[in-house]
Design an enzyme around this catalytic site. Structure first.
Site, PDB file in Angstrom:
ATOM      1  N   GLY A 175      77.789  57.351 -79.631  1.00 17.46           N
ATOM      2  CA  GLY A 175      78.683  56.569 -80.488  1.00 17.46           C
ATOM      3  C   GLY A 175      79.176  57.384 -81.667  1.00 17.46           C
ATOM      4  CE  LYS A 230      77.725  50.219 -76.284  1.00 18.91           C
ATOM      5  NZ  LYS A 230      77.800  49.407 -77.494  1.00 18.91           N
ATOM      6  CB  CYS A 282      79.990  43.239 -80.432  1.00 22.06           C
ATOM      7  SG  CYS A 282      80.742  43.182 -82.057  1.00 22.06           S
ATOM      8  CG  MET A 298      82.270  53.374 -81.176  1.00 20.04           C
ATOM      9  SD  MET A 298      81.670  54.840 -82.034  1.00 20.04           S
ATOM     10  CE  MET A 298      82.404  56.159 -81.063  1.00 20.04           C
ATOM     11  CG  ASN A 301      74.634  53.347 -77.403  1.00 22.17           C
ATOM     12  OD1 ASN A 301      74.758  52.259 -77.972  1.00 22.17           O
ATOM     13  ND2 ASN A 301      75.198  54.445 -77.856  1.00 22.17           N
ATOM     14  N   GLY A 302      72.281  54.952 -78.583  1.00 18.89           N
ATOM     15  CA  GLY A 302      71.740  54.745 -79.925  1.00 18.89           C
ATOM     16  C   GLY A 302      71.142  56.009 -80.517  1.00 18.89           C
TER      17      GLY A 302
HETATM   18  C1  FMN Z   1      82.989  51.836 -85.797  1.00 16.80           C
HETATM   19  C2  FMN Z   1      82.223  51.276 -84.640  1.00 16.80           C
HETATM   20  C3  FMN Z   1      82.830  50.396 -83.778  1.00 16.80           C
HETATM   21  C4  FMN Z   1      82.118  49.886 -82.678  1.00 16.80           C
HETATM   22  N1  FMN Z   1      82.756  49.084 -81.789  1.00 16.80           N
HETATM   23  C5  FMN Z   1      82.114  48.722 -80.624  1.00 16.80           C
HETATM   24  C6  FMN Z   1      82.809  48.086 -79.574  1.00 16.80           C
HETATM   25  O1  FMN Z   1      84.021  47.874 -79.634  1.00 16.80           O
HETATM   26  N2  FMN Z   1      82.102  47.737 -78.472  1.00 16.80           N
HETATM   27  C7  FMN Z   1      80.764  48.011 -78.338  1.00 16.80           C
HETATM   28  O2  FMN Z   1      80.168  47.690 -77.304  1.00 16.80           O
HETATM   29  N3  FMN Z   1      80.091  48.626 -79.321  1.00 16.80           N
HETATM   30  C8  FMN Z   1      80.742  49.015 -80.432  1.00 16.80           C
HETATM   31  N4  FMN Z   1      80.083  49.737 -81.374  1.00 16.80           N
HETATM   32  C9  FMN Z   1      78.688  50.153 -81.121  1.00 16.80           C
HETATM   33  C10 FMN Z   1      78.682  51.525 -80.413  1.00 16.80           C
HETATM   34  O3  FMN Z   1      79.315  51.444 -79.162  1.00 16.80           O
HETATM   35  C11 FMN Z   1      77.249  52.029 -80.229  1.00 16.80           C
HETATM   36  O4  FMN Z   1      76.560  51.110 -79.421  1.00 16.80           O
HETATM   37  C12 FMN Z   1      76.517  52.169 -81.559  1.00 16.80           C
HETATM   38  O5  FMN Z   1      77.309  52.848 -82.511  1.00 16.80           O
HETATM   39  C13 FMN Z   1      75.184  52.914 -81.366  1.00 16.80           C
HETATM   40  O6  FMN Z   1      75.416  54.232 -80.910  1.00 16.80           O
HETATM   41  P1  FMN Z   1      75.301  55.494 -81.921  1.00 16.80           P
HETATM   42  O7  FMN Z   1      73.984  55.358 -82.611  1.00 16.80           O
HETATM   43  O8  FMN Z   1      75.381  56.695 -81.021  1.00 16.80           O
HETATM   44  O9  FMN Z   1      76.437  55.382 -82.883  1.00 16.80           O
HETATM   45  C14 FMN Z   1      80.762  50.242 -82.483  1.00 16.80           C
HETATM   46  C15 FMN Z   1      80.158  51.126 -83.373  1.00 16.80           C
HETATM   47  C16 FMN Z   1      80.875  51.656 -84.435  1.00 16.80           C
HETATM   48  C17 FMN Z   1      80.198  52.653 -85.348  1.00 16.80           C
END
Ligand code: FMN
Length: 346
Positions: free
Chosen positions: A245, A139, A100, A18, A223-224
């Site tokens: 996340g 991912k 992303c 993240m 994930n999610g």
């Molecule tokens: C602040 C933030 C930054 C993120 N940056 C990335 C990243 O650098 N690379 C990535 O693959 N996903 C990134 N994501 C997505 C997360 O890795 C994850 O897939 C997404 O938040 C869903 O998971 P969650 O529902 O548990 O939060 C980011 C998410 C957030 C909230």
């Protein structure tokens, strides 16, 4: 689908890459809370690894390990160079970002936009494998919905539904990635901010579960939206791992309970919030001396009392107007002396 077995073990739980969150201070504090999760870096572009201040970007303390490095790349050449250059920094595995949705990333044909070009993803994964002996993982999303990202025309690219996902995996599985982390929400590449795309469209866990049912030899992490030990435990009956996340920074003490995911751990007592703060203080002192900002050092602590008695007072004490380089140790001592004892030490 290419039938192969990776001998790389999938941890039951991992903390997602993240940007602006999973920096090395966050990872250091996360590791104090749990020994059980794989921790990811923030997404780092291959270009910045190749041209940037590599030591600054890639170095981390071995206490944080195991740490997976996530890269964003748009072509095999850059991916190869970036992985090769990262080999000596001690990462346990290298992950390719195909999830992303941000304009800046997808406009450069990185992140989720890459899913519209499965042959290119295959080539990038092969290049990454060639550059290292470490596990290579990916991912990605369950699908994408975007506009003309490949050739900058206005062609709408839609990849949705199980068959499109299978089509993508059929191609990239030929590169034999060691794990697929699948974010169970389609990426929307135009018309929605990355923040909104974290809630819209709805999650579709069944797509991921069905995939694992059909191709049980693939290492699949979902994930999610996972926020509780119970929901993680349930998912682990269907897939190999769960990636967390936002919950990792919105309610970080969840990490201290990851031991419950492992059978035979019934008698383990997790580290208390108070002991976690105490264990982090020497790190703060050292990293302040190294010139790091007090705010980034304190940020991993923000949600430690989430949902608990006294959490409002705790947040006030750690508010950015209060926290200064010279006051932080006093503030942490005040927290250790004045927060409710049952929450601090149990
Ligand atoms: C602040 C933030 C930054 C993120 N940056 C990335 C990243 O650098 N690379 C990535 O693959 N996903 C990134 N994501 C997505 C997360 O890795 C994850 O897939 C997404 O938040 C869903 O998971 P969650 O529902 O548990 O939060 C980011 C998410 C957030 C909230």
């Amino acid at each position: 689908m290419e039938k192969y077995f990776s001998n790389v073990e999938t941890p039951k739980v991992s903390i997602a890459p993240m940007v602006d969150k999973t920096h090395r201070h966050f990872r250091y504090f996360s590791r104090i809370l749990t020994k059980d999760a794989l921790l990811y870096t923030e997404m780092i572009t291959a270009q910045s690894i190749i041209h940037g201040d590599r030591d600054k970007i890639l170095s981390f303390r071995k206490e944080e390990g195991p740490v997976a490095l996530q890269i964003a790349a748009s072509n095999p050449e850059d991916a190869y160079k970036a992985v090769k250059l990262s080999n000596d920094y001690g990462y346990s595995e290298i992950n390719l970002n195909c999830g992303c949705p941000s304009d800046r990333v997808s406009g450069n044909l990185m992140g989720a936009a890459l899913m519209s070009s499965k042959d290119l993803v295959y080539e990038i994964l092969c290049a990454m494998k060639e550059a290292t002996n470490k596990p290579i993982t990916i991912k990605h999303r369950i699908g994408i919905d975007g506009t003309g990202v490949l050739d900058n025309t206005s062609n709408k690219i839609i990849m949705e539904g199980y068959n499109d996902l299978l089509d993508f995996l059929n191609t990239i599985s030929k590169a034999k990635p060691d794990r697929y982390t699948i974010h169970a929400r389609s990426a929307i590449l135009k018309g929605l901010s990355p923040k909104d795309n974290r809630e819209i469209p709805p999650l579709d866990y069944n797509m991921v579960y069905n995939l694992k049912k059909e191709f049980d030899y693939l290492n699949i992490e979902i994930n999610g939206g996972f926020k509780t030990i119970e929901s993680i435990k349930d998912a682990l009956t269907k897939v190999d791992g769960v990636m967390i996340g936002r919950a990792a920074y919105e309610d970080c003490y969840l990490l201290a309970n990851f031991y419950k995911l492992y059978n035979g751990n019934e008698n383990i007592k997790p580290i208390s919030r108070g002991d976690a703060i105490k264990a982090y203080i020497p790190y703060i002192i050292e990293e302040l001396e190294n010139g790091n900002s007090v705010h980034s050092l304190v940020s991993p602590l923000h949600s430690l009392f989430q949902g608990q008695k006294g959490s409002k007072k705790y947040k006030q004490l750690l508010s950015s107007s209060n926290v200064k380089k010279d006051s932080i140790l006093d503030i942490l001592n005040t927290i250790l002396e004045t927060m409710p004892e049952d929450i601090l030490w149990n």
